[in-house]
Design a protein around this motif. Structure first.
Motif, PDB file in Angstrom:
ATOM      1  N   ILE A  32     -76.078  27.594  37.928  1.00 24.87           N
ATOM      2  CA  ILE A  32     -76.104  28.494  38.806  1.00 24.87           C
ATOM      3  C   ILE A  32     -74.649  28.746  39.254  1.00 24.87           C
ATOM      4  CG2 ILE A  32     -78.583  28.805  39.829  1.00 24.87           C
ATOM      5  CD1 ILE A  32     -77.432  26.900  42.129  1.00 24.87           C
ATOM      6  N   ASP A  56     -78.146  31.301  42.960  1.00 27.16           N
ATOM      7  CA  ASP A  56     -77.001  31.836  42.237  1.00 27.16           C
ATOM      8  C   ASP A  56     -76.445  33.024  43.039  1.00 27.16           C
ATOM      9  OD1 ASP A  56     -75.382  32.297  39.438  1.00 27.16           O
ATOM     10  OD2 ASP A  56     -76.199  34.440  40.043  1.00 27.16           O
ATOM     11  N   ASN A 101     -76.319  32.175  33.544  1.00 26.24           N
ATOM     12  CA  ASN A 101     -77.320  31.391  34.015  1.00 26.24           C
ATOM     13  C   ASN A 101     -78.193  30.490  33.047  1.00 26.24           C
ATOM     14  OD1 ASN A 101     -77.671  34.413  35.446  1.00 26.24           O
ATOM     15  ND2 ASN A 101     -76.743  32.614  36.753  1.00 26.24           N
TER      16      ASN A 101
END
Length: 185
Positions: A32, A56, A101
């Motif tokens: 993140i 995130d 991610n």
């Protein structure tokens, strides 16, 4: 400072990337970005259509937004092939620098995962979007100019070496080590 690979060295790694599984891959890493230029690696994470990859900064606003100013769902999750980032970045502690991610051992090529394809990862379902994911100035600074040329080349774009974007269609928890299964959307 880590040594950046030359185009020849990068091209030598293509067969390994091409050998990525097409239908049943593995989630190798979760990262993140709590704030600009910050990275945190996680063992597991919640994903949801509203919150994106929880923790995130996508949900706080991103480079692509809807007319009302909210973050665009088609760029909720950035995914990159783990074999590609291993080649480009080397040590796994440098993978988060890419800014993606989810790092996955799965064939991300256009022919294997066209837009609309759905992936089941842990409890979550993601759908591949048509938004292009390209190497940029920051990617060049972190991994070298040849790395950007490599991922942005015609072959690199077809293989999605820089990665792909997905939106979350079913919320749930994902864990490093989860199997990724492909299904047509």
């Amino acid at each position: 400072m880590p040594k950046h690979l030359t185009m020849d060295q990068l091209n030598e790694g293509i067969p390994s990337i091409e050998a990525s599984p097409q239908n049943a891959g593995t989630l190798e890493a979760i990262v993140i970005r709590p704030a600009t230029d910050q990275r945190q690696s996680l063992a597991s994470c919640e994903l949801s259509p509203k919150g994106g990859v929880h923790g995130d900064n996508w949900a706080l606003g991103c480079w692509k937004s809807l007319p009302d100013g909210s973050p665009h769902p088609d760029v909720q999750v950035a995914m990159m092939n783990s074999r590609a980032i291993q080649l480009i970045a080397g040590e796994s502690d440098r993978w988060p620098l890419a800014g993606d991610n989810l790092f996955v051992d799965l064939d991300l090529s256009e022919s294997n995962l066209p837009p609309g394809t759905q992936l089941q990862i842990g409890e979550a379902t993601l759908e591949i979007t048509a938004i292009a994911h390209n190497g940029c100035k920051k990617f060049a600074e972190r991994f070298g100019t040849d790395a950007v040329k490599f991922v942005n080349s015609p072959a690199g774009k077809q293989m999605h070496l820089r990665g792909i974007y997905a939106k979350i269609v079913e919320p749930g928890t994902v864990n490093v080590g989860d199997v990724i299964t492909k299904r047509n959307g």
